[in-house]
Design a protein around this motif. Structure first.
Motif, PDB file in Angstrom:
ATOM      1  N   GLY A 171       0.961  -1.178   0.431  1.00 62.23           N
ATOM      2  CA  GLY A 171      -0.294   0.132  -0.442  1.00 62.23           C
ATOM      3  C   GLY A 171       0.822   1.303   0.305  1.00 62.23           C
ATOM      4  N   SER A 172       0.039   2.379  -0.006  1.00 58.48           N
ATOM      5  CA  SER A 172       0.940   3.941  -0.108  1.00 58.48           C
ATOM      6  C   SER A 172       1.221   3.959   1.570  1.00 58.48           C
ATOM      7  N   ALA A 173       2.319   5.125   1.338  1.00 56.02           N
ATOM      8  CA  ALA A 173       2.610   4.998   2.725  1.00 56.02           C
ATOM      9  C   ALA A 173       2.004   5.704   3.929  1.00 56.02           C
ATOM     10  N   ALA A 174       0.691   6.545   2.788  1.00 55.21           N
ATOM     11  CA  ALA A 174      -0.230   7.059   3.764  1.00 55.21           C
ATOM     12  C   ALA A 174      -1.046   5.780   4.595  1.00 55.21           C
ATOM     13  N   GLU A 175      -1.644   4.507   3.935  1.00 56.67           N
ATOM     14  CA  GLU A 175      -2.402   3.735   4.108  1.00 56.67           C
ATOM     15  C   GLU A 175      -1.345   2.994   5.268  1.00 56.67           C
ATOM     16  N   VAL A 176      -0.215   2.917   5.205  1.00 59.80           N
ATOM     17  CA  VAL A 176       0.683   1.679   6.520  1.00 59.80           C
ATOM     18  C   VAL A 176       0.619   2.494   7.686  1.00 59.80           C
ATOM     19  N   PHE A 177       1.384   3.795   6.572  1.00 58.91           N
ATOM     20  CA  PHE A 177       1.307   4.316   8.646  1.00 58.91           C
ATOM     21  C   PHE A 177       0.177   4.575   8.712  1.00 58.91           C
ATOM     22  N   GLY A 178      -0.449   5.150   8.575  1.00 56.36           N
ATOM     23  CA  GLY A 178      -1.902   5.537   8.743  1.00 56.36           C
ATOM     24  C   GLY A 178      -3.253   4.358   9.605  1.00 56.36           C
ATOM     25  N   TYR A 179      -2.940   3.712   9.127  1.00 54.03           N
ATOM     26  CA  TYR A 179      -3.134   1.875  10.085  1.00 54.03           C
ATOM     27  C   TYR A 179      -2.319   1.864  11.208  1.00 54.03           C
ATOM     28  N   ALA A 180      -1.258   1.849  10.942  1.00 52.88           N
ATOM     29  CA  ALA A 180       0.072   1.836  11.998  1.00 52.88           C
ATOM     30  C   ALA A 180      -0.353   2.512  13.898  1.00 52.88           C
ATOM     31  N   ASP A 181      -0.852   4.106  13.291  1.00 51.78           N
ATOM     32  CA  ASP A 181      -0.880   4.824  14.092  1.00 51.78           C
ATOM     33  C   ASP A 181      -2.796   5.127  14.298  1.00 51.78           C
ATOM     34  N   LYS A 182      -3.342   3.741  14.187  1.00 51.09           N
ATOM     35  CA  LYS A 182      -4.968   4.191  14.377  1.00 51.09           C
ATOM     36  C   LYS A 182      -4.859   4.303  15.395  1.00 51.09           C
ATOM     37  N   ALA A 183      -6.195   4.243  15.928  1.00 46.23           N
ATOM     38  CA  ALA A 183      -7.273   4.386  16.742  1.00 46.23           C
ATOM     39  C   ALA A 183      -7.841   5.038  17.159  1.00 46.23           C
ATOM     40  N   PRO A 184      -8.892   3.747  18.439  1.00 48.37           N
ATOM     41  CA  PRO A 184      -8.825   2.628  18.743  1.00 48.37           C
ATOM     42  C   PRO A 184      -8.185   2.010  18.970  1.00 48.37           C
ATOM     43  N   TYR A 185      -7.485   1.037  19.454  1.00 48.48           N
ATOM     44  CA  TYR A 185      -7.324  -0.601  19.381  1.00 48.48           C
ATOM     45  C   TYR A 185      -7.132  -1.055  20.539  1.00 48.48           C
ATOM     46  N   ARG A 186      -6.486  -3.111  20.053  1.00 41.71           N
ATOM     47  CA  ARG A 186      -5.932  -3.490  21.504  1.00 41.71           C
ATOM     48  C   ARG A 186      -4.961  -4.208  21.191  1.00 41.71           C
ATOM     49  N   VAL A 187      -4.582  -4.607  22.254  1.00 50.18           N
ATOM     50  CA  VAL A 187      -2.922  -5.397  22.657  1.00 50.18           C
ATOM     51  C   VAL A 187      -3.507  -6.480  22.916  1.00 50.18           C
ATOM     52  N   ILE A 188      -2.739  -7.175  22.297  1.00 48.75           N
ATOM     53  CA  ILE A 188      -1.944  -8.947  23.096  1.00 48.75           C
ATOM     54  C   ILE A 188      -1.865  -9.310  23.529  1.00 48.75           C
ATOM     55  N   ALA A 189      -2.488  -9.419  25.147  1.00 44.85           N
ATOM     56  CA  ALA A 189      -1.648  -9.674  26.159  1.00 44.85           C
ATOM     57  C   ALA A 189      -1.458 -10.536  26.425  1.00 44.85           C
ATOM     58  N   GLY A 190      -1.704 -11.921  25.843  1.00 40.29           N
ATOM     59  CA  GLY A 190      -1.697 -12.989  25.683  1.00 40.29           C
ATOM     60  C   GLY A 190      -0.988 -13.888  24.864  1.00 40.29           C
ATOM     61  N   ALA A 191      -0.463 -15.327  25.371  1.00 39.58           N
ATOM     62  CA  ALA A 191       0.715 -16.131  24.586  1.00 39.58           C
ATOM     63  C   ALA A 191       0.225 -15.811  23.040  1.00 39.58           C
ATOM     64  N   VAL A 192      -0.752 -16.371  22.385  1.00 42.47           N
ATOM     65  CA  VAL A 192      -1.197 -16.093  21.542  1.00 42.47           C
ATOM     66  C   VAL A 192      -2.903 -16.616  21.377  1.00 42.47           C
ATOM     67  N   GLU A 193      -3.265 -15.687  20.489  1.00 45.40           N
ATOM     68  CA  GLU A 193      -5.169 -15.542  20.618  1.00 45.40           C
ATOM     69  C   GLU A 193      -5.257 -15.461  19.375  1.00 45.40           C
ATOM     70  N   ARG A 194      -6.561 -15.799  18.926  1.00 38.89           N
ATOM     71  CA  ARG A 194      -7.367 -16.562  17.877  1.00 38.89           C
ATOM     72  C   ARG A 194      -8.462 -15.063  17.410  1.00 38.89           C
ATOM     73  N   THR A 195      -8.477 -15.299  16.257  1.00 39.73           N
ATOM     74  CA  THR A 195     -10.027 -14.120  15.422  1.00 39.73           C
ATOM     75  C   THR A 195     -11.323 -15.751  15.293  1.00 39.73           C
ATOM     76  N   VAL A 196     -11.973 -15.126  15.101  1.00 42.03           N
ATOM     77  CA  VAL A 196     -12.889 -15.627  15.452  1.00 42.03           C
ATOM     78  C   VAL A 196     -12.897 -16.567  14.361  1.00 42.03           C
ATOM     79  N   PHE A 197     -12.992 -18.212  14.005  1.00 41.54           N
ATOM     80  CA  PHE A 197     -13.628 -18.723  12.470  1.00 41.54           C
ATOM     81  C   PHE A 197     -14.692 -17.826  11.911  1.00 41.54           C
ATOM     82  N   THR A 198     -14.468 -17.474  10.428  1.00 44.54           N
ATOM     83  CA  THR A 198     -15.094 -16.996   9.408  1.00 44.54           C
ATOM     84  C   THR A 198     -14.825 -17.397   8.341  1.00 44.54           C
TER      85      THR A 198
END
Length: 467
Positions: A215-242
């Protein structure tokens, strides 16, 4: 390298007392059925170590201090890469320099998973796939996001190679891994078109092209800076099956991964065929059919171990986070869906927002981190004094390995580390060895580096994340 006779004699005398002193240190420690000296069931619980601390919940570094340290790390540590500071155009010299610094043709015998020597012709083909001649004199700087747990490789190949027959744990072509949402610079493509050489904030290596969306620099760094967010605190978590969006179905998310929430969606409408009311709705990057960057909502159950921000950096959190990996199999370069010793400590600290270089050799000497270096001039007494002064969260380095301190017990420091095994002296002077090959708790002082030296004798550095 040959050691002169006088130097070798001096070295032997310097460490002659080490086995005896190690046995004395071991005398107060019991040997449980596991054979892991000084570690019973109680010591395998984080609450035990937290309970030994006077102020386990006191904040060691606040967010502002951590962000300042992270910024300093990007500025002064040569092993790190500030992607936002890259020029708009990359030269051939820059790109070739990154690749050639990593992808050097092996000059020692290597073996495949079946113990057979890897033929020279095979290595020639792997090196040829680098396509160094195809690097243009100038190229625009391109960016992307990692879309799934991505192995970073020495060469553009899935071939696993090993230094010894039968030792199939340490793949010498495996470097590290990056996680969904990580920004990278895309700087080269392999001759077969199936691999990309990418530069992430803390590593530069090859990864399969399916792992990255451009993607563009704006898309990539915009995503990295986006809020609100969640931080994974477990060893490994997994998204729901879809079934509706397989690319984000049961996607593994490792500790410390930060992912923005998808906002603006109607809370009473299904996401990927399911109600979102009992889940966090993440916004995840996707690689579209043409390799370009897209985004998709994905559900992460609210009962998974996540946080609205990075965890406070406290002694209690350091212990809790480290123990979430206890018993995980050792994974060289984040292989086996796990991590190695340096990956383990950096993932723990990353859950509290602290960034570190990837490898032990860089972590131990980083100019951005407070560290005490040890040389041959440091006596064993000085080293032992430093060991007895270790605090929770301190990182102890020996050649090729790092351990995290979790407390002092029975008059000596204990560590948690991702380690192959534990050797120590028995009361009769003989050597015991326990194969661990996992994240393990051990006392530090009894650990033997070889027949004459302990881990303490071979300490190269102590890193302390503090003001």
């Amino acid at each position: 390298m040959r050691i002169p006779l006088l130097a070798a004699t001096a070295l032997a005398l310097a460490f002659a007392g080490a086995p005896l002193q190690a046995r004395e240190a071991n005398a107060a420690l019991t040997v449980p059925p596991s054979g892991v000296l000084g570690v019973g069931e109680a010591q395998l619980m984080p609450a035990f170590w937290i309970g030994l601390q006077a102020e386990p919940d006191r904040v060691i570094l606040d967010r502002a201090a951590i962000e300042a340290q992270n910024a300093k790390l990007l500025q002064v540590d040569p092993s790190m890469h500030d992607l936002r500071a890259l020029p708009k155009t990359l030269s051939r010299e820059q790109v070739a320099g990154w690749i050639e610094a990593l992808s050097e043709r092996p000059d020692r015998p290597l073996f495949d998973v079946d113990g057979r020597p890897v033929p020279a012709a095979t290595l020639d083909a792997v090196v040829g796939n680098l396509a160094l001649d195809a690097i243009p004199a100038q190229q625009p700087t391109r960016y992307g996001l990692v879309v799934r747990r991505a192995a970073l490789r020495t060469f553009p190949t899935t071939l696993r190679v090993f230094s010894e027959k039968g030792d199939t744990d340490i793949d010498r072509f495996q470097e590290s891994a990056e996680f969904p949402g990580t920004p990278v610079a895309i700087v080269h493509t392999s001759a077969d078109g199936q691999w990309l050489f990418v530069v992430s904030p803390r590593y530069a290596a090859w990864t399969e092209k399916e792992n990255v969306a451009e993607g563009s620099a704006a898309e990539v760094f915009g995503y990295a800076d986006k809020a609100p967010y969640r931080v994974i605190a477990g060893a490994v978590e997994r998204t729901v099956f879809t079934r509706e969006q397989p690319a984000v179905s049961q996607l593994p998310l490792d500790m410390g991964t930060r992912l923005p929430l998808a906002t603006g969606l109607a809370p009473d409408q299904p996401v990927n065929g399911q109600t979102p009311y009992a889940a966090h709705v993440l916004e995840l990057p996707l690689r579209q059919a043409d390799g370009s960057l897209g985004f998709s909502p994905a559900l992460l159950q609210k009962n998974t171990d996540t946080a609205a921000d990075y965890l406070p950096l406290t002694r209690a959190n350091l212990v809790r986070q480290a123990f979430k990996f206890l018993g995980e199999r050792y994974g060289w370069g984040h292989a086996y869906d796990g991590r190695d010793c340096s990956g383990f400590v950096s993932d723990v600290y990353r859950s509290m927002g602290v960034e570190m270089p990837r490898n032990t050799s860089k972590q131990a000497i980083s100019p951005a981190l407070e560290h005490r270096a040890f040389t041959a001039k440091d006596s064993r007494e000085e080293r032992l004094k430093a060991a007895h002064a270790l605090q929770v969260g301190d990182l102890v380095y020996i050649p090729g390995h790092v351990m995290m301190v979790i407390g002092q017990l029975h008059g000596q420091p204990y560590v948690i580390h991702d380690v192959g095994g534990m050797s120590y002296r028995k009361a009769d002077g003989s050597k015991a060895h326990v194969k661990l090959n996992a994240v393990s708790v051990t006392p530090l002082l009894p650990m033997l580096f070889n027949d004459q030296q302990t881990f303490v004798d071979r300490m190269t550095s102590i890193v302390r994340i503090r003001h």
